[in-house]
Enzyme design. Structure first.
Site, PDB file in Angstrom:
ATOM      1  N   SER A 118       0.853  -1.188   0.000  1.00 36.85           N
ATOM      2  CA  SER A 118       0.000   0.000   0.000  1.00 36.85           C
ATOM      3  C   SER A 118       0.885   1.233   0.000  1.00 36.85           C
ATOM      4  O   SER A 118       2.007   1.198   0.519  1.00 36.85           O
ATOM      5  CB  SER A 118      -0.913   0.004   1.223  1.00 36.85           C
ATOM      6  OG  SER A 118      -0.362   0.810   2.240  1.00 36.85           O
ATOM      7  N   LYS A 119       0.361   2.310  -0.578  1.00 31.92           N
ATOM      8  CA  LYS A 119       1.233   3.482  -0.686  1.00 31.92           C
ATOM      9  C   LYS A 119       1.446   4.148   0.665  1.00 31.92           C
ATOM     10  O   LYS A 119       2.367   4.916   0.825  1.00 31.92           O
ATOM     11  CB  LYS A 119       0.783   4.450  -1.773  1.00 31.92           C
ATOM     12  CG  LYS A 119      -0.573   5.020  -1.651  1.00 31.92           C
ATOM     13  CD  LYS A 119      -0.816   5.974  -2.818  1.00 31.92           C
ATOM     14  CE  LYS A 119      -2.274   6.354  -2.878  1.00 31.92           C
ATOM     15  NZ  LYS A 119      -2.684   6.870  -4.159  1.00 31.92           N
ATOM     16  N   ARG A 120       0.606   3.835   1.642  1.00 40.10           N
ATOM     17  CA  ARG A 120       0.824   4.395   2.961  1.00 40.10           C
ATOM     18  C   ARG A 120       1.926   3.647   3.707  1.00 40.10           C
ATOM     19  O   ARG A 120       2.743   4.237   4.381  1.00 40.10           O
ATOM     20  CB  ARG A 120      -0.465   4.347   3.791  1.00 40.10           C
ATOM     21  CG  ARG A 120      -1.433   5.457   3.449  1.00 40.10           C
ATOM     22  CD  ARG A 120      -2.768   5.255   4.120  1.00 40.10           C
ATOM     23  NE  ARG A 120      -3.372   3.975   3.762  1.00 40.10           N
ATOM     24  CZ  ARG A 120      -3.961   3.738   2.588  1.00 40.10           C
ATOM     25  NH1 ARG A 120      -4.014   4.685   1.672  1.00 40.10           N
ATOM     26  NH2 ARG A 120      -4.481   2.558   2.314  1.00 40.10           N
ATOM     27  N   ARG A 121       1.951   2.337   3.556  1.00 40.35           N
ATOM     28  CA  ARG A 121       2.887   1.513   4.330  1.00 40.35           C
ATOM     29  C   ARG A 121       4.212   1.280   3.625  1.00 40.35           C
ATOM     30  O   ARG A 121       5.246   1.170   4.251  1.00 40.35           O
ATOM     31  CB  ARG A 121       2.263   0.125   4.514  1.00 40.35           C
ATOM     32  CG  ARG A 121       1.536  -0.119   5.781  1.00 40.35           C
ATOM     33  CD  ARG A 121       1.280  -1.607   5.949  1.00 40.35           C
ATOM     34  NE  ARG A 121       0.688  -2.245   4.790  1.00 40.35           N
ATOM     35  CZ  ARG A 121      -0.601  -2.533   4.658  1.00 40.35           C
ATOM     36  NH1 ARG A 121      -1.425  -2.241   5.627  1.00 40.35           N
ATOM     37  NH2 ARG A 121      -1.062  -3.116   3.576  1.00 40.35           N
ATOM     38  N   VAL A 131       6.310   2.253  -2.750  1.00 44.49           N
ATOM     39  CA  VAL A 131       5.728   1.687  -3.966  1.00 44.49           C
ATOM     40  C   VAL A 131       5.870   2.565  -5.203  1.00 44.49           C
ATOM     41  O   VAL A 131       5.592   2.112  -6.309  1.00 44.49           O
ATOM     42  CB  VAL A 131       4.225   1.351  -3.780  1.00 44.49           C
ATOM     43  CG1 VAL A 131       4.035   0.263  -2.759  1.00 44.49           C
ATOM     44  CG2 VAL A 131       3.426   2.590  -3.419  1.00 44.49           C
TER      45      VAL A 131
END
Ligand code: GLU
Length: 458
Positions: free
Chosen positions: A237-240, A243
């Site tokens: 995910s782009k939050r975690r 990427v």
């Protein structure tokens, strides 16, 4: 399969190109190139609030950087609203869509009251509302039956129609939704193969039902690619996770390595040779061999593959790519002389500054200094080497031989002896081979640095 298969990559420009979408793009590209087909690009920009033009630019730039050139001009959905509206009219005329004025709050409140399942409850199905401001158009999903397909990667997949809500095809602001635009475009561009991420599996029955209602013929073949997961087996995910493809580019991953590594997610070459030019992968890639289980996006392996690729390119190419990472380092002298040594060692180009930051003066690295200079042998090492090098022919083998002789005389190991010398000359304990560095710096500069190190130690 049609004679000349056609597939497409259809990103929504709501974020930078990330590794998951790049994987989808690559699989489409490989499939097209492996089968003499066409690889189209479609920008799914119907959501005016979330799209930003610079994100489309980033997606196109990153695809070009990866070498995933598409055929023809990219199609922008924002230019095709008339086609989508015409399709919506056909649904209305055929009785497979109806107008709805429910707000999402009303739907939620009703669902809560009934203790029912989430999603639309069909409230407006039989109210016979006319079109009007604030009204959305919903697709009338059949109450019974099953909708399914034979997925090239997953085998047979099917959904009970009763479990699919009456989904919106035209929003209350008059704009088409993803579902409608996606289906209409695939038909209008004669897409034969839809190769996309696993997150679209649940939407595929809607796709098929819409196609049927619009009177389109046989649906395309579907291949739903696996999710990419991190080391904790969580979906990237782009939050975690890291990427963004642009980040990888900026950190000094080579496009050859990136696409080589992406091709290994969920797929492997039959001969087991993993690091290889993409042209060879094109020869071997078969979409039906992609594994449906989540694929681990392994940074360590990506770095390994990148290191392998850094070693594969020739020196001129290496210098050209290294340039932006070692701004200010002289290309003709430093990079040409020492580049091959760095090329053997780095995994990503962003490690390069640490290998070249001693050229004008020793790097300031207190930890290296403290560690090397606290060795009891430090003072004797510097005195001894200054003495041994005073009249030495300035050539790496000779410098190495005199260094080894000193180690013997001081009864110390080469690595202990090397510490204080290296730190005086470069400021760091690790880096390119010491004798090459000394040769590069020349007698006067090397001795000056060794003397300065000795003086600082005293
Ligand atoms: N626009 C969709 C996405 O970015 C892709 C839809 C598709 O490939 O059919 O996820």
């Amino acid at each position: 399969m049609t004679d000349r298969p056609r597939c497409r990559f259809a990103p929504s420009p709501t974020g930078y190109l990330h590794v998951g979408s790049a994987h989808s793009a690559l699989c489409n590209w490989l499939f097209a190139r492996a089968n003499g087909g066409e690889f189209l690009l479609r920008i799914e920009d119907t959501d005016a609030e979330r799209n930003r033009p610079e994100l489309t630019d980033n997606i196109l730039d990153m695809l070009r950087w990866l070498g995933l050139e598409w055929d023809g001009e990219p199609l922008h959905q924002s230019n095709r609203f008339d086609e989508y509206r015409a399709a919506a009219e056909r649904l209305i005329a055929g009785g497979t869509a109806y107008w709805c004025d429910c707000t999402s709050e009303q739907v939620q409140a009703r669902n809560k009251e009934r203790g029912g399942k989430p999603g639309y409850d069909g409230y407006c199905r039989d109210r016979g509302l006319e079109r009007g401001p604030g009204r959305a158009l919903r697709f009338r999903v059949p109450d019974e039956g099953v909708t399914g397909w034979d997925d090239v990667i997953r085998g047979k997949v099917s959904f009970e129609n009763a479990d699919i809500e009456d989904f919106v095809v035209v929003r209350s602001n008059g704009n088409p939704t993803f579902f409608l635009a996606n289906v209409v475009d695939d038909e209008d561009t004669a897409i034969s193969h839809v190769i996309r991420g696993e997150d679209h599996v649940n939407g595929t029955p809607k796709y098929l039902l819409l196609r049927g209602a619009l009177g389109f013929g046989d649906p395309p073949v579907f291949a739903h690619l696996p999710f990419l997961v991190n080391a904790q087996r969580k979906k990237l995910s782009k939050r975690r996770d890291d990427v963004s493809m642009l980040n990888y580019k900026e950190r000094g991953f080579l496009p050859e390595a990136m696409r080589n590594y992406l091709a290994l997610l969920g797929w492997g070459p039959p001969d087991g040779v993993e690091v290889r030019p993409i042209e060879e992968t094109v020869e071997m890639f078969r979409i039906e061999d992609v594994n449906p289980s989540p694929a681990f996006f392994d940074h360590k392996k990506l770095e390994f593959v990148n290191g392998e690729w850094i070693r594969r390119i020739d020196l001129d190419d290496f210098i050209a790519r290294a340039r932006e990472f070692v701004d200010g380092v002289d290309e003709q002298t430093a990079l040409r002389a020492l580049g091959p040594l760095a090329q053997e060692r780095v995994k990503v180009l962003s490690e390069l500054p640490d290998y070249f930051d001693w050229i004008t003066e020793p790097a300031d690295d207190t930890r290296s200094w403290d560690k090397a200079m606290k060795l009891p042998v430090a003072a004797a090492a510097l005195d001894g080497i200054i003495d041994a090098y005073g009249d030495a022919p300035w050539e790496r083998d000779e410098l190495h031989a005199r260094f080894m002789a000193l180690a013997e005389r001081l009864e110390t190991s080469a690595s202990k002896l090397q510490g204080p010398i290296r730190v005086s000359v470069t400021g760091r304990l690790v880096g390119l081979p010491l004798f090459e560095i000394l040769e590069y710096l020349g007698r006067d500069e090397s001795l000056a640095r060794l003397r300065a190190g000795r003086a600082r130690l005293a």
